[in-house]
Write a protein that holds these residues in place. Structure first.
Motif, short mmCIF file in Angstrom:
data_model
loop_
_atom_site.label_atom_id
_atom_site.label_comp_id
_atom_site.label_asym_id
_atom_site.label_seq_id
_atom_site.Cartn_x
_atom_site.Cartn_y
_atom_site.Cartn_z
N GLY A 15 -27.20 17.49 -5.66
CA GLY A 15 -27.23 17.47 -4.19
C GLY A 15 -25.89 17.08 -3.60
N LEU A 16 -25.27 16.07 -4.17
CA LEU A 16 -23.95 15.65 -3.68
C LEU A 16 -22.91 16.75 -3.89
CD1 LEU A 16 -23.77 11.94 -4.90
CD2 LEU A 16 -23.92 12.76 -2.55
N MET A 17 -22.92 17.35 -5.06
CA MET A 17 -21.97 18.43 -5.33
C MET A 17 -22.21 19.62 -4.40
SD MET A 17 -21.88 18.19 -9.48
CE MET A 17 -20.68 19.46 -9.79
N GLY A 18 -23.46 19.94 -4.15
CA GLY A 18 -23.78 21.03 -3.23
C GLY A 18 -23.32 20.74 -1.82
N ASP A 19 -23.50 19.50 -1.37
CA ASP A 19 -23.05 19.13 -0.03
C ASP A 19 -21.53 19.19 0.08
OD1 ASP A 19 -25.62 18.77 0.89
OD2 ASP A 19 -25.60 16.59 0.64
N ILE A 20 -20.83 18.76 -0.97
CA ILE A 20 -19.36 18.81 -0.95
C ILE A 20 -18.87 20.25 -0.87
CG2 ILE A 20 -17.31 18.40 -2.37
CD1 ILE A 20 -18.72 15.81 -3.34
N VAL A 21 -19.48 21.13 -1.66
CA VAL A 21 -19.09 22.55 -1.63
C VAL A 21 -19.42 23.15 -0.27
CG1 VAL A 21 -19.59 24.82 -2.62
CG2 VAL A 21 -19.27 22.85 -4.11
N LYS A 22 -20.57 22.82 0.26
CA LYS A 22 -20.97 23.34 1.58
C LYS A 22 -20.00 22.89 2.67
CE LYS A 22 -24.90 23.13 4.72
NZ LYS A 22 -26.24 22.58 4.91
N LEU A 23 -19.59 21.63 2.63
CA LEU A 23 -18.62 21.13 3.61
C LEU A 23 -17.26 21.80 3.44
CD1 LEU A 23 -19.40 17.30 3.68
CD2 LEU A 23 -19.75 18.96 5.52
N LYS A 24 -16.86 22.03 2.20
CA LYS A 24 -15.56 22.69 1.95
C LYS A 24 -15.59 24.11 2.48
CE LYS A 24 -12.32 21.30 0.09
NZ LYS A 24 -11.12 20.72 0.69
N TYR A 25 -16.67 24.84 2.22
CA TYR A 25 -16.77 26.20 2.74
C TYR A 25 -16.85 26.20 4.27
CZ TYR A 25 -17.53 28.25 -1.88
OH TYR A 25 -17.37 28.67 -3.17
N ALA A 26 -17.55 25.22 4.84
CA ALA A 26 -17.66 25.13 6.30
C ALA A 26 -16.30 24.89 6.94
CB ALA A 26 -18.64 24.03 6.69
N SER A 27 -15.43 24.16 6.26
CA SER A 27 -14.09 23.92 6.80
C SER A 27 -13.28 25.21 6.87
CB SER A 27 -13.35 22.86 5.99
OG SER A 27 -12.99 23.36 4.72
N PHE A 28 -13.64 26.21 6.05
CA PHE A 28 -13.00 27.52 6.10
C PHE A 28 -13.76 28.50 6.98
CE2 PHE A 28 -11.53 26.14 1.77
CZ PHE A 28 -10.20 25.99 2.12
N GLY A 29 -14.84 28.04 7.59
CA GLY A 29 -15.63 28.89 8.48
C GLY A 29 -16.62 29.79 7.75
N VAL A 30 -16.98 29.46 6.53
CA VAL A 30 -17.91 30.27 5.75
C VAL A 30 -19.22 29.50 5.60
CG1 VAL A 30 -18.33 31.34 3.51
CG2 VAL A 30 -16.03 31.34 4.47
N ASN A 31 -20.32 30.14 5.92
CA ASN A 31 -21.64 29.54 5.77
C ASN A 31 -22.37 30.29 4.66
OD1 ASN A 31 -24.06 28.25 6.01
ND2 ASN A 31 -24.57 29.12 8.01
N VAL A 32 -22.60 29.61 3.53
CA VAL A 32 -23.25 30.27 2.40
C VAL A 32 -24.73 29.93 2.29
CG1 VAL A 32 -21.17 30.55 1.04
CG2 VAL A 32 -22.51 28.46 0.81
N ASP A 33 -25.28 29.24 3.28
CA ASP A 33 -26.70 28.89 3.23
C ASP A 33 -27.57 30.15 3.27
OD1 ASP A 33 -26.24 26.20 3.14
OD2 ASP A 33 -26.44 25.91 5.30
N ASN A 34 -28.62 30.15 2.46
CA ASN A 34 -29.60 31.24 2.40
C ASN A 34 -28.97 32.61 2.15
OD1 ASN A 34 -31.68 29.37 2.95
ND2 ASN A 34 -31.26 29.54 5.14
N THR A 35 -27.98 32.63 1.26
CA THR A 35 -27.33 33.89 0.89
C THR A 35 -27.23 33.95 -0.63
OG1 THR A 35 -25.11 32.94 0.92
CG2 THR A 35 -25.91 33.88 2.98
N ASN A 36 -26.75 35.08 -1.13
CA ASN A 36 -26.50 35.19 -2.57
C ASN A 36 -25.39 34.26 -3.00
OD1 ASN A 36 -28.49 37.11 -2.93
ND2 ASN A 36 -27.09 38.81 -2.57
N GLY A 37 -24.47 33.93 -2.09
CA GLY A 37 -23.40 32.98 -2.39
C GLY A 37 -23.97 31.61 -2.70
N ALA A 38 -25.02 31.23 -2.01
CA ALA A 38 -25.65 29.93 -2.28
C ALA A 38 -26.26 29.92 -3.67
CB ALA A 38 -26.71 29.64 -1.23
N LEU A 39 -26.77 31.04 -4.11
CA LEU A 39 -27.32 31.15 -5.46
C LEU A 39 -26.21 30.96 -6.51
CD1 LEU A 39 -29.97 31.74 -6.97
CD2 LEU A 39 -29.29 34.14 -6.97
N LEU A 40 -25.06 31.56 -6.28
CA LEU A 40 -23.93 31.39 -7.18
C LEU A 40 -23.46 29.94 -7.21
CD1 LEU A 40 -21.60 34.48 -6.66
CD2 LEU A 40 -22.83 33.82 -8.70
N VAL A 41 -23.40 29.31 -6.04
CA VAL A 41 -23.01 27.90 -5.98
C VAL A 41 -24.00 27.04 -6.76
CG1 VAL A 41 -22.75 25.91 -4.43
CG2 VAL A 41 -21.73 28.09 -3.81
N GLY A 42 -25.29 27.30 -6.60
CA GLY A 42 -26.31 26.55 -7.31
C GLY A 42 -26.18 26.70 -8.82
#
Length: 94
Positions: A15-42
């Protein structure tokens, strides 16, 4: 007890690693929630946690047996490399 410890590691560290990756992507303006990208991150986080567990965490747990050993170095490096490639490719599948 070791199974509960593994589940806790997956939930807390994953969960912590997922949140860190999500925040890093959000800083670049990318939202990977509920996408195939989120599956790759997982999957990439699960691979990293697997390597971490097999090489470090299994030796500090409750279960003690003679069959415990680290992953071979080439396998560990290959898995970590693949995991980072998946993290880099995740925004493309967003």
């Amino acid at each position: 007890m070791e199974f509960i410890r593994i589940i806790a590691i997956l939930l807390i560290l994953g969960g912590l690693m997922g949140d860190i990756v999500k925040l890093k992507y959000a800083s670049f303006g990318v939202n990977v929630d509920n996408t195939n990208g989120a599956l790759l991150v997982g999957f990439s986080i699960l691979i990293l946690l697997f390597v971490l567990y097999r090489n470090k965490l299994q030796f500090s747990g409750f279960y003690k047996s003679a069959g415990r050993e680290k992953l071979p170095k080439k396998v560990g490096i290959s898995l970590v490399f693949c995991s980072f490639i998946m993290l880099i490719l995740a925004p493309i599948f967003h």
